[in-house]
Design a protein around this motif. Structure first.
Motif: not given
Length: 294
Positions: A1-11
């Motif tokens: 399974m290929k990797r998912v890159l998630v870009v977003g906020d940490v709150m």
């Protein structure tokens, strides 16, 4: 399974559940709880809980960087966090109505300083999908950084998924502007309010067809009414949601997106993926906070 890159906020989500209507200028008893959150962080943690290899890129206050890195690693997420010496980590105050609906007060803090240097080319190595939260587009610095990353992703044939994230911010920037920033993505995850804000339309068939002119596949989340997907030709699949007791709808859309993506990465078809997204969203609303309960 290929990797998912998630870009977003940490709150940090501060969740307030008043016992009744808020009384302006006076007191109201309430239950107040603090939970880890942020749309991108929620998606990453849900993906990690589903066994998906996931890399999460974000910016936090430098004082919190090591703590957050350990937190994400403990939940099966590989962190790629930048530390900010000027701004603290973000905080979101969520006020819950009796029916589980939410209103937000947002201080995005360090998230607003996400820069191109935080999103290097190496993040795309071994990636099969980039998931970008709409919150990343609503401030100039993060928007430039994410747009450049998505351009590089497309050049490397890495698929892109977008979640609009906020009706309030969509109204501020305008639908046409947001569509211009994100058009061409392989997947759009939108709820009914976001779809209306982006199209000016209220009927799901028309919403999906209109959004399908900008995105390859449109997934329309409708909460207790289930979900549907389609493209410029309109709806091609619709599934109901189970009836569950709603405690808190925070993060339900993030859980849905993770469930859908995880199923597709496992090789499941669209119907199975849509069902997996609905099941994850239904699981999420049954507990407090936007991330899976351990």
């Amino acid at each position: 399974m290929k990797r998912v890159l998630v870009v977003g906020d940490v709150m940090t989500d501060v969740i307030v559940t008043p016992e009744g209507p808020i009384v302006r200028g006076s007191d109201r008893r309430a239950t107040i709880r603090s939970r880890p959150g942020g749309s991108g962080a929620n998606q990453a943690v849900w993906l990690g809980s589903m066994g998906v290899p996931v890399l999460f890129a974000a910016r936090v206050g430098s004082a919190d960087k090591t703590m957050y890195e350990n937190y994400f690693r403990g939940l099966g997420v590989t962190p790629a966090l930048a530390g900010d010496r000027e701004q603290p980590s973000g905080v979101l105050v969520t006020i819950l109505d009796a029916d589980g609906e939410r209103s937000f007060l947002t201080d995005r803090g360090a998230n607003l300083n996400l820069s191109p240097d935080d999103l290097g080319d190496d993040l795309l190595d071994e990636a099969g999908l980039v998931m970008a939260s709409g919150y990343s587009f609503f401030a100039p610095g993060p928007r430039v950084a994410v747009q450049q990353l998505l351009e590089r992703a497309r050049a490397r044939d890495v698929a892109v998924a977008i979640d609009p994230a906020s009706v309030g911010f969509l109204a501020e920037v305008g639908a046409g502007t947001f569509l211009g920033w994100t058009a061409g993505a392989d997947l759009l995850f939108a709820n009914a309010d976001e779809a209306e804000a982006l199209t000016g339309l209220t009927e799901p068939q028309a919403q999906i067809a209109a959004l399908g002119a900008h995105y390859h596949t449109v997934v329309l989340k409708q909460g207790r009414n289930g979900a549907m997907l389609g493209d410029v030709a309109g709806i091609r699949l619709r599934l109901p949601a189970p009836a569950v007791a709603v405690v808190d709808s925070t993060g339900a859309g993030d859980a849905f997106a993770a469930g859908f993506v995880a199923a597709r990465l496992r090789g499941e078809d669209e119907a199975q993926a849509l069902a997996a997204g609905i099941a994850a969203g239904a699981q999420a609303v049954q507990s407090l906070g936007g991330q899976p309960q351990s």
